[in-house]
Scaffold this motif. Structure first.
Motif, mmCIF file in Angstrom:
data_model
loop_
_atom_site.group_PDB
_atom_site.id
_atom_site.type_symbol
_atom_site.label_atom_id
_atom_site.label_comp_id
_atom_site.label_asym_id
_atom_site.label_seq_id
_atom_site.Cartn_x
_atom_site.Cartn_y
_atom_site.Cartn_z
ATOM 1 N N ALA A 245 0.840 -1.204 0.000
ATOM 2 C CA ALA A 245 0.000 0.000 0.000
ATOM 3 C C ALA A 245 0.873 1.251 0.000
ATOM 4 C CB ALA A 245 -0.928 -0.005 1.213
ATOM 5 N N HIS A 246 1.952 1.210 0.779
ATOM 6 C CA HIS A 246 2.889 2.329 0.842
ATOM 7 C C HIS A 246 3.532 2.571 -0.533
ATOM 8 C CE1 HIS A 246 5.726 5.037 2.892
ATOM 9 N NE2 HIS A 246 6.642 4.545 2.080
ATOM 10 N N ALA A 247 3.935 1.490 -1.186
ATOM 11 C CA ALA A 247 4.564 1.589 -2.508
ATOM 12 C C ALA A 247 3.583 2.132 -3.536
ATOM 13 C CB ALA A 247 5.085 0.218 -2.947
ATOM 14 N N ARG A 248 2.301 1.715 -3.468
ATOM 15 C CA ARG A 248 1.277 2.208 -4.392
ATOM 16 C C ARG A 248 1.058 3.707 -4.204
ATOM 17 N NH1 ARG A 248 -1.486 -2.590 -3.184
ATOM 18 N NH2 ARG A 248 -2.789 -1.484 -1.670
ATOM 19 N N HIS A 249 1.073 4.147 -2.936
ATOM 20 C CA HIS A 249 0.889 5.570 -2.638
ATOM 21 C C HIS A 249 2.011 6.388 -3.286
ATOM 22 C CE1 HIS A 249 -0.162 9.207 -0.452
ATOM 23 N NE2 HIS A 249 1.108 9.310 -0.070
ATOM 24 N N TRP A 250 3.228 5.876 -3.219
ATOM 25 C CA TRP A 250 4.364 6.582 -3.821
ATOM 26 C C TRP A 250 4.199 6.679 -5.350
ATOM 27 C CZ3 TRP A 250 8.506 9.571 -3.151
ATOM 28 C CH2 TRP A 250 9.469 9.614 -4.172
ATOM 29 N N ILE A 251 3.811 5.572 -5.964
ATOM 30 C CA ILE A 251 3.628 5.551 -7.421
ATOM 31 C C ILE A 251 2.550 6.544 -7.847
ATOM 32 C CG2 ILE A 251 2.847 4.124 -9.360
ATOM 33 C CD1 ILE A 251 4.183 1.721 -7.879
ATOM 34 N N GLU A 252 1.447 6.596 -7.081
ATOM 35 C CA GLU A 252 0.362 7.533 -7.386
ATOM 36 C C GLU A 252 0.840 8.982 -7.235
ATOM 37 O OE1 GLU A 252 -2.805 6.485 -4.772
ATOM 38 O OE2 GLU A 252 -3.174 4.528 -5.737
ATOM 39 N N HIS A 253 1.585 9.234 -6.154
ATOM 40 C CA HIS A 253 2.102 10.580 -5.898
ATOM 41 C C HIS A 253 3.029 11.033 -7.025
ATOM 42 C CE1 HIS A 253 5.184 13.332 -4.054
ATOM 43 N NE2 HIS A 253 4.072 13.957 -3.710
ATOM 44 N N GLU A 254 3.940 10.162 -7.445
ATOM 45 C CA GLU A 254 4.874 10.501 -8.513
ATOM 46 C C GLU A 254 4.151 10.685 -9.843
ATOM 47 O OE1 GLU A 254 8.570 10.972 -7.987
ATOM 48 O OE2 GLU A 254 7.262 11.380 -6.278
ATOM 49 N N GLY A 255 3.110 9.897 -10.077
ATOM 50 C CA GLY A 255 2.321 10.046 -11.290
ATOM 51 C C GLY A 255 1.636 11.400 -11.353
ATOM 52 N N MET A 256 1.095 11.836 -10.210
ATOM 53 C CA MET A 256 0.453 13.155 -10.145
ATOM 54 C C MET A 256 1.470 14.265 -10.369
ATOM 55 S SD MET A 256 -2.123 12.522 -6.920
ATOM 56 C CE MET A 256 -2.455 14.264 -6.696
ATOM 57 N N LEU A 257 2.675 14.089 -9.800
ATOM 58 C CA LEU A 257 3.728 15.090 -10.002
ATOM 59 C C LEU A 257 4.113 15.194 -11.473
ATOM 60 C CD1 LEU A 257 6.516 15.008 -7.253
ATOM 61 C CD2 LEU A 257 4.936 16.855 -7.824
ATOM 62 N N ARG A 258 4.322 14.048 -12.108
ATOM 63 C CA ARG A 258 4.689 14.048 -13.529
ATOM 64 C C ARG A 258 3.631 14.753 -14.364
ATOM 65 N NH1 ARG A 258 7.118 9.045 -12.475
ATOM 66 N NH2 ARG A 258 5.148 7.945 -12.689
ATOM 67 N N GLU A 259 2.369 14.502 -14.037
ATOM 68 C CA GLU A 259 1.264 15.143 -14.755
ATOM 69 C C GLU A 259 1.287 16.653 -14.548
ATOM 70 O OE1 GLU A 259 -2.265 15.569 -17.021
ATOM 71 O OE2 GLU A 259 -0.778 13.964 -16.868
ATOM 72 N N THR A 260 1.518 17.079 -13.312
ATOM 73 C CA THR A 260 1.578 18.510 -13.000
ATOM 74 C C THR A 260 2.700 19.199 -13.766
ATOM 75 O OG1 THR A 260 0.636 18.267 -10.781
ATOM 76 C CG2 THR A 260 2.035 20.190 -11.154
ATOM 77 N N PHE A 261 3.893 18.611 -13.743
ATOM 78 C CA PHE A 261 5.038 19.228 -14.424
ATOM 79 C C PHE A 261 4.873 19.188 -15.938
ATOM 80 C CE2 PHE A 261 7.487 17.863 -10.450
ATOM 81 C CZ PHE A 261 7.291 19.097 -9.844
ATOM 82 N N SER A 262 4.261 18.129 -16.436
ATOM 83 C CA SER A 262 4.026 18.020 -17.872
ATOM 84 C C SER A 262 3.050 19.091 -18.344
ATOM 85 C CB SER A 262 3.495 16.621 -18.206
ATOM 86 O OG SER A 262 3.153 16.521 -19.566
ATOM 87 N N ARG A 263 1.954 19.261 -17.615
ATOM 88 C CA ARG A 263 0.951 20.265 -17.990
ATOM 89 C C ARG A 263 1.488 21.684 -17.840
ATOM 90 N NH1 ARG A 263 -4.100 18.810 -14.446
ATOM 91 N NH2 ARG A 263 -4.881 20.764 -15.350
ATOM 92 N N SER A 264 2.433 21.861 -16.914
ATOM 93 C CA SER A 264 3.016 23.187 -16.691
ATOM 94 C C SER A 264 4.226 23.441 -17.578
ATOM 95 C CB SER A 264 3.452 23.327 -15.225
ATOM 96 O OG SER A 264 2.426 22.968 -14.335
ATOM 97 N N LYS A 265 4.682 22.391 -18.294
ATOM 98 C CA LYS A 265 5.890 22.469 -19.123
ATOM 99 C C LYS A 265 7.111 22.856 -18.289
ATOM 100 C CE LYS A 265 3.638 23.403 -23.560
ATOM 101 N NZ LYS A 265 2.273 23.086 -23.130
ATOM 102 N N VAL A 266 7.167 22.306 -17.086
ATOM 103 C CA VAL A 266 8.269 22.577 -16.157
ATOM 104 C C VAL A 266 9.269 21.419 -16.192
ATOM 105 C CG1 VAL A 266 8.870 22.777 -13.699
ATOM 106 C CG2 VAL A 266 6.938 24.074 -14.611
ATOM 107 N N ASP A 267 10.532 21.729 -16.449
ATOM 108 C CA ASP A 267 11.584 20.709 -16.386
ATOM 109 C C ASP A 267 11.808 20.343 -14.925
ATOM 110 O OD1 ASP A 267 12.082 20.728 -19.151
ATOM 111 O OD2 ASP A 267 13.405 22.457 -18.958
ATOM 112 N N TRP A 268 12.022 19.034 -14.669
ATOM 113 C CA TRP A 268 12.218 18.630 -13.279
ATOM 114 C C TRP A 268 13.134 17.424 -13.188
ATOM 115 C CZ3 TRP A 268 9.563 14.437 -10.386
ATOM 116 C CH2 TRP A 268 8.898 13.537 -11.220
ATOM 117 N N VAL A 269 13.687 17.241 -12.005
ATOM 118 C CA VAL A 269 14.538 16.096 -11.728
ATOM 119 C C VAL A 269 14.256 15.647 -10.304
ATOM 120 C CG1 VAL A 269 16.514 17.398 -10.830
ATOM 121 C CG2 VAL A 269 16.907 15.228 -11.987
ATOM 122 N N SER A 270 14.428 14.342 -10.047
ATOM 123 C CA SER A 270 14.167 13.775 -8.726
ATOM 124 C C SER A 270 15.443 13.126 -8.214
ATOM 125 C CB SER A 270 13.038 12.741 -8.827
ATOM 126 O OG SER A 270 12.722 12.223 -7.565
#
Length: 289
Positions: A245-270
């Motif tokens: 469940a913890h691992a799924r939460h992380w995957i969901e969180h990262e997916g939302m981040l990728r979507e946010t940065f993609s829609r904003s056209k913001v370059d990012w690194v983790s």
């Protein structure tokens, strides 16, 4: 923290990050963030091949012959660091806390900026603007920024990235290169604020995370506390279901981040706290070179 201890830490960070910015990042920073705007330099007589869109009609009318505007690339940049000082950054299970890594990365960017003759400023934020340091040049200014980062005590422990990005957009009138350094744990949607900021400025994001956020170890019953709310609870890490469940939460969180940065056209690194942030930052710079 004692003043003498702070000064020692400042000096240690300066030696490390200044060396990195001189020996590793100098070329990458320059190519990735060289002046993006064009500033008016002078007028001269029209020559065959000049773009007619550059004709200065006022000067042309005055001298009764065509003159064109000459532009040159704006070399000097203004760089802003938006640094998350909320409670969740004060966590680390490996080499260092997330806040420690954020300080080093911010300092490396700052020294790269002044080597390029750029101004550097900082916005410390939680769910409010904790402190604003206007952009200036010089080593003395950077050492002041590092000292503040090391010994900063925020009023709030919560997070609102959208508030910080909106404040940045309001404050900076000229086009600015900005880095948001955070773990990006935020219950608010900050997509719109990033879209607006990146349309006017040049916005990048650096995510700092701890390995335990991605994958919980099997260490039995563990007491955890939410650093932002203070809420405490026990979790059984020996349970495969809990770890999944913890691992799924992380995957969901990262997916939302990728979507946010993609829609904003913001370059990012983790980058994780036990990783080499030099490699991560060079990837970010190289992607823009």
């Amino acid at each position: 923290m004692e003043t003498s201890e702070i000064l020692k830490k400042v000096r240690k960070i300066e030696i490390k990050t200044r060396g990195l910015s001189q020996n590793i990042f100098a070329g990458q920073y320059h190519s990735a963030f060289k002046g993006r705007g064009m500033a008016f330099a002078e007028v001269r007589e029209y020559q065959f091949g000049d773009d007619v869109r550059d004709i200065d009609w006022n000067v042309t009318a005055r001298f009764r012959k065509p003159y064109v505007k000459v532009f040159e690339e704006e070399r000097e940049l203004t760089v802003m660091l938006l640094i998350d000082v909320s409670g969740s950054l004060d966590f680390g299970t490996r080499k260092c806390m997330k806040s420690d890594m954020a300080v080093e990365m911010a300092a490396t960017i700052a020294f790269s900026a002044i080597q390029n003759n750029d101004k550097i400023g900082v916005i410390f934020f939680s769910d409010r603007i904790e402190k604003y340091i206007p952009p200036k040049k010089g080593r003395k200014h950077i050492l002041y920024i590092i000292r503040e980062m090391l010994d900063f005590h925020p009023v709030s422990h919560n997070t609102d990235i959208g508030e910080a990005v909106a404040f940045f957009t309001r404050m900076m009138k000229r086009r600015t290169t900005a880095f948001v350094l955070s773990d990006f744990y935020d219950k608010h949607d900050f997509t719109r604020q990033m879209q607006i900021a990146n349309s006017k400025h040049d916005l990048m994001a650096i995510q700092v995370y701890d390995r335990w956020a991605k994958q919980l170890p099997d260490v039995g019953l563990m007491k955890i506390m939410d650093a932002e709310t203070g809420h405490e609870m026990y979790i059984d890490t020996s349970s495969k279901r809990v770890r999944q469940a913890h691992a799924r939460h992380w995957i969901e969180h990262e997916g939302m981040l990728r979507e946010t940065f993609s829609r904003s056209k913001v370059d990012w690194v983790s980058v994780a706290t036990d990783e080499d942030y030099v490699k991560a930052m060079m990837m970010l710079f190289a992607s823009r070179g």
